[in-house]
Design an enzyme around this catalytic site. Structure first.
Site, PDB file in Angstrom:
ATOM      1  N   LYS A 147      -1.085  -1.729  -4.663  1.00 57.19           N
ATOM      2  CA  LYS A 147      -1.812  -0.472  -4.942  1.00 57.19           C
ATOM      3  C   LYS A 147      -0.783   0.612  -5.227  1.00 57.19           C
ATOM      4  CE  LYS A 147      -5.175  -1.153  -1.146  1.00 57.19           C
ATOM      5  NZ  LYS A 147      -5.794  -0.452  -0.005  1.00 57.19           N
ATOM      6  N   ASP A 185       0.858  -1.188   0.000  1.00 56.19           N
ATOM      7  CA  ASP A 185       0.000   0.000   0.000  1.00 56.19           C
ATOM      8  C   ASP A 185       0.901   1.247   0.000  1.00 56.19           C
ATOM      9  OD1 ASP A 185      -2.598   1.234   0.258  1.00 56.19           O
ATOM     10  OD2 ASP A 185      -2.254   1.475   2.392  1.00 56.19           O
TER      11      ASP A 185
HETATM   12  P1  IMP Z   1       1.780  -0.300   3.890  1.00 61.32           P
HETATM   13  O1  IMP Z   1       2.835  -0.287   4.943  1.00 61.32           O
HETATM   14  O2  IMP Z   1       1.020   0.989   3.853  1.00 61.32           O
HETATM   15  O3  IMP Z   1       2.280  -0.703   2.518  1.00 61.32           O
HETATM   16  O4  IMP Z   1       0.665  -1.266   4.388  1.00 61.32           O
HETATM   17  C1  IMP Z   1       0.660  -2.558   4.144  1.00 61.32           C
HETATM   18  C2  IMP Z   1      -0.242  -3.259   5.133  1.00 61.32           C
HETATM   19  O5  IMP Z   1      -1.471  -2.544   5.344  1.00 61.32           O
HETATM   20  C3  IMP Z   1      -0.627  -4.585   4.571  1.00 61.32           C
HETATM   21  O6  IMP Z   1       0.218  -5.572   5.125  1.00 61.32           O
HETATM   22  C4  IMP Z   1      -2.038  -4.776   5.005  1.00 61.32           C
HETATM   23  O7  IMP Z   1      -2.065  -5.538   6.192  1.00 61.32           O
HETATM   24  C5  IMP Z   1      -2.587  -3.407   5.307  1.00 61.32           C
HETATM   25  N1  IMP Z   1      -3.501  -2.958   4.249  1.00 61.32           N
HETATM   26  C6  IMP Z   1      -3.242  -2.060   3.275  1.00 61.32           C
HETATM   27  N2  IMP Z   1      -4.291  -1.908   2.467  1.00 61.32           N
HETATM   28  C7  IMP Z   1      -5.250  -2.723   2.942  1.00 61.32           C
HETATM   29  C8  IMP Z   1      -6.585  -3.037   2.491  1.00 61.32           C
HETATM   30  O8  IMP Z   1      -7.116  -2.521   1.485  1.00 61.32           O
HETATM   31  N3  IMP Z   1      -7.256  -3.966   3.227  1.00 61.32           N
HETATM   32  C9  IMP Z   1      -6.722  -4.568   4.327  1.00 61.32           C
HETATM   33  N4  IMP Z   1      -5.479  -4.323   4.765  1.00 61.32           N
HETATM   34  C10 IMP Z   1      -4.744  -3.403   4.071  1.00 61.32           C
END
Ligand code: IMP
Ligand code: MG
Length: 174
Positions: A128, A100
């Site tokens: 994403k 994300d």
């Molecule tokens: P990042 O550190 O922002 O890349 O977040 C990654 C983490 O956020 C992932 O391991 C997911 O557990 C959680 N996450 C991000 N987007 C979603 C979503 O749309 N649904 C559920 N969990 C999400």
């Protein structure tokens, strides 16, 4: 705000299983991993499915990296340094559910390398790219998706929906 899940899945069980099998072949053909590291909790179903499709019977370790709590925004990733000692000298396949903002994987890859990991490649089910806050690219990914919140296939909203076998989109309730 109240939310509800989309009536139709974004990715069906069959679509996910086909893609997971393809990913496993892609990984096996291009990376001699000797350790699998799976990020809890959202990736637990993906880790279980992908690891059984991979052909190398290597050890698998779990890392707990919650950054969300009960919300839908990303927070800090905090893991004790001592948890990283088993990764020294290893060629690690690091598996997560969603890429994300990039903060979770960026922080974990850096920590693994700082603790002496020989190589780290990452694999996510969903990417994403439009949400990225730090420059991070994954080595393997199942599907690219828009900026939408998804649940099911292990992924939750406030610990709900993890047991849905397919991936659904969360929308504000009308
Ligand atoms: P990042 O550190 O922002 O890349 O977040 C990654 C983490 O956020 C992932 O391991 C997911 O557990 C959680 N996450 C991000 N987007 C979603 C979503 O749309 N649904 C559920 N969990 C999400
Ligand atoms: Mg996660």
């Amino acid at each position: 705000m109240r939310y509800e899940i989309s009536p139709k899945p974004l990715f069906s069980e069959a679509e996910i299983q086909n893609r997971v099998a393809e990913l496993a072949r892609e990984i096996d053909a291009s990376f001699e991993y000797d350790l699998i590291a799976g990020i809890l909790t959202g990736a637990f179903v993906f880790i279980a499915d992908l690891s059984r499709r991979l052909s190398r019977r290597v050890p698998l370790r779990f890392i707990k990296a919650s950054s969300y709590g009960e919300r839908m925004t990303s927070g800090a990733v905090e893991i004790p340094e001592s948890d990283f000692t088993p990764f020294a000298g290893k060629k690690i396949l690091l598996i997560d559910d969603i890429l994300d903002t990039g903060k979770t994987l960026e922080a974990l890859v850096q920590k693994m390398k700082a603790c002496g990991a020989a190589e780290v490649k990452t694999c996510v089910l969903l990417d994403k790219p439009s949400r990225r806050e730090v420059p991070f690219q994954t080595d393997y990914r199942g599907f690219e998706i828009e900026d939408q919140f998804v649940v099911g296939y292990g992924m939750d909203y406030a610990e709900n929906f993890r047991t849905l076998p397919a991936v659904f989109v969360m929308n504000p309730a009308p």
